[in-house]
Structures are given as C-alpha cells and as structure tokens.
Design a protein around this motif. Structure first.
Motif, PDB file in Angstrom:
ATOM      1  N   CYS A   2      37.905  47.245  46.782  1.00 29.85           N
ATOM      2  CA  CYS A   2      37.077  47.504  45.595  1.00 29.85           C
ATOM      3  C   CYS A   2      36.370  46.219  45.189  1.00 29.85           C
ATOM      4  CB  CYS A   2      37.951  48.009  44.445  1.00 29.85           C
ATOM      5  SG  CYS A   2      37.044  48.399  42.939  1.00 29.85           S
ATOM      6  N   PRO A   3      35.066  46.241  45.004  1.00 29.57           N
ATOM      7  CA  PRO A   3      34.338  45.029  44.584  1.00 29.57           C
ATOM      8  C   PRO A   3      34.874  44.493  43.257  1.00 29.57           C
ATOM      9  CG  PRO A   3      32.805  46.736  45.278  1.00 29.57           C
ATOM     10  CD  PRO A   3      34.152  47.383  45.214  1.00 29.57           C
ATOM     11  N   ASP A   5      33.402  43.025  40.874  1.00 28.92           N
ATOM     12  CA  ASP A   5      32.535  43.177  39.712  1.00 28.92           C
ATOM     13  C   ASP A   5      32.206  44.630  39.403  1.00 28.92           C
ATOM     14  OD1 ASP A   5      31.031  43.700  41.919  1.00 28.92           O
ATOM     15  OD2 ASP A   5      29.321  42.439  41.350  1.00 28.92           O
ATOM     16  N   ILE A   6      32.990  45.569  39.926  1.00 27.43           N
ATOM     17  CA  ILE A   6      32.653  46.988  39.738  1.00 27.43           C
ATOM     18  C   ILE A   6      32.853  47.418  38.282  1.00 27.43           C
ATOM     19  CG2 ILE A   6      34.950  47.884  40.322  1.00 27.43           C
ATOM     20  CD1 ILE A   6      33.499  50.174  41.791  1.00 27.43           C
ATOM     21  N   VAL A   7      33.779  46.761  37.573  1.00 29.55           N
ATOM     22  CA  VAL A   7      34.027  47.094  36.168  1.00 29.55           C
ATOM     23  C   VAL A   7      33.936  45.809  35.349  1.00 29.55           C
ATOM     24  CG1 VAL A   7      35.680  47.997  34.499  1.00 29.55           C
ATOM     25  CG2 VAL A   7      35.516  49.032  36.760  1.00 29.55           C
TER      26      VAL A   7
END
Length: 324
Positions: A2-3, A5-7
């Motif tokens: 999961c990246p 900076d996704i949240v």
C-alpha cells in the motif's frame, strides 16, 4: 504494497480529559506530547523493566543511554504503569534518586501480563531429529530453560552447574530453548563443542510451538535462572504444562510464582547445583513444590486490569476536566 501517501495522516484533535497511553519509548515525540499535556491530556506510559540501567554490563553499548533518556522523560507527564509490582518498586526508587522534588504528581502503578498462550497462533513443524531428541529427553529427568540466550539469563551459571552434576554422576538432562542473543559468543562455543551435546545437553534454537509442546511433555522441571526480569511469563507457561519450577530468588519471580516454585540464591555454579540436588531429593519423595495451581491472568483479564488504571472512574472524571 500500500502506498505510504494513500491516506492523509492528519493531526488528531484533543480535548482536556483525553488519555494517551504510550506502549513504547517515545522520546522523539516529547515536543508533541508536551503540547498535548498543556491542553489537559493525561499521558501515561507502560514500563516493562529498568534492566538496561540497572544491569549495565548485560547489554550492548548505547542501550543504557537510550533507555535512561526515556526513563528521564516519562516523569514529565502523569504516570507509569509497570508490568509487575517489582518493576514499579524499582522505578519508584530510581525516580526518587533522579529528582528530589517534583513540580507535579507522578503516579506509578502496575498490572500483570496475560498468559493464555493456548489462545495465541501457534507455529508448527518438527525438525528431522525431533523424535530422536524426544526419546533422549525421556531417558532421565530433564531441566528446561526457555528464552533468548543473553548474559543476564543465567545460562553460563546453569551450564557450569550441570557440568558439576554430571561429574558427580547425577544423570540429568539440560535442555536450552532459545535463539542466540548478544554478548554470548564464548557460551555459544561451549554449547556447540560440549562433549555432552545431544547426549545430556540439548540446545534447540528457534523451534516451533509444536516442537516446544513435545519438549515440555518430556521435561521434568523449568529452571528460571535469570538475574533480572520485568515479569516472568516462562514460569506461568511452565505451570500451565504442570511443570515444576526452580527459580532464582528475585522479587518478581516471588511475585509471579509465590509458593509454587523452589528458589535458589547465589551466582556461583555450586549454588545452583546444590539446589538441583536438593530438588531431586524432594522430587523423589513427591515433596517438590508443584506449580499446577499457580494463579495467572488471561489477556482479557490483564486488559481489564490495565483499563482500570488508565481510564478514570466517574468520580475522578470531573477532577480531570477541571485541569487548566
């Protein structure tokens, strides 16, 4: 995958009476925690032990300084919650020596860890020689040590004690379960090159829970020779397997095991060898202390203990909300 900076990681909104419980050392967050504290947030920390500052020669360089820096930080806030009364007593004594007077109250409390191991996720798998090892363990009384091999755990004294017993023709096994830690190269060389290796001395490194169950079943007594601990879960695990216990006479081991263990004092091999001999005599007569009825907590009960300390009662809540 999961990246990162996704949240967006936004700063939390806090209010007077909110609670922060620190589970690990957070010295780097001191400025942020100071800001929370100023608006009336209650901040407490879990303290597992003071071993790096109390047993300086048992840890690698740098550990003592980091641990001491953290211990000096937590009295800035509201409290410390230790994992045993013994650790709480040590922390209280240490804090008194560091600061003669305090600008604000600092509460030191304690609770006990949970020990319902059977509700955890066990690992499986046996080594190719597991059946042979178990057969050897069943030939004579077996004494078991569990835990990472590091200086404070007492492996050196224990090995030397059993060498003395073997020279006196006392036919017993010593089984060591645990991975190699730090500052024990000489001991590891002794274990690997020992003439009793795989005969009456067994070092089982990184075995599965399934294998450990078989080792427990083939063993007679646990030896807890550590010179310093925060709690003592191996004692409880031994009791759950109805295994007798020989333990060093530490306050924390007395706290955990009470009357359900046989205790020894002294750092010399002779002290432990004599204790094992005494225990064997009692065991032969059926008079050795049994651990079967040792009390212990589930993790749910442990969490309830912790919650009763961290979360204020309804009577205390109005007092907290008046913090300016």
């Amino acid at each position: 995958d999961c990246p990162a900076d996704i949240v967006a990681d936004e700063e939390i909104e806090v209010h007077p009476g909110d609670i922060v419980l620190g589970l690990v050392g957070q010295v780097d967050a001191r400025q942020y925690l100071d800001g929370l504290h100023r608006v009336g947030v209650k901040i407490s920390f879990i303290v597992f032990d003071l071993l790096p500052v109390l047993m300086l020669d048992m840890f690698p360089p740098g550990i003592k300084e980091r641990h001491e820096n953290w211990l000096r930080t937590i009295p800035r806030y509201d409290g410390a919650i230790c994992i045993s009364k013994a650790v709480a007593d040590e922390l209280e004594e240490w804090v008194k020596k560091q600061e003669k007077t305090r600008p604000r109250p600092f509460k030191i409390s304690w609770f006990h860890l949970g020990a319902d191991f059977k509700n955890s996720a066990p690992t499986y798998g046996l080594t190719d020689d597991a059946d042979r090892v178990q057969a050897e363990l069943g030939k004579r009384p077996g004494f078991l040590m569990i835990g990472t091999i590091e200086p404070r755990k007492g492996h050196m004294q224990t090995l030397s004690a059993f060498e003395k017993l073997w020279k006196e023709n006392i036919d017993v096994n010593l089984v060591i379960v645990g991975k190699q830690g730090w500052m024990v190269d000489n001991l590891i060389d002794r274990l690997r090159q020992h003439p009793e290796s795989d005969r009456r001395l067994f070092w089982l490194e990184g075995i599965s829970d399934e294998y450990l169950e078989k080792v427990y079943a083939a063993s007679t007594c646990l030896i807890a020779a550590s010179e310093g601990e925060g709690f003592g879960l191996p004692l409880i695990e031994a009791a759950q397997h109805k295994l007798s216990i020989i333990a060093r006479d530490l306050p924390v081991f007395r706290e955990v095991a009470g009357q359900y263990a046989f205790y020894f004092k002294g750092l010399e091999p002779e002290a432990l060898a004599e204790t094992v001999t005494q225990w064997l005599a009692l065991y032969a007569k059926g008079k050795a202390p049994r651990s079967d009825d040792m009390p212990w907590l589930t993790w749910r009960e442990s969490a309830e203990q912790l919650k009763s300390i961290v979360v204020p009662s309804k009577e205390d809540l109005p007092k907290m909300l008046k913090i300016s």
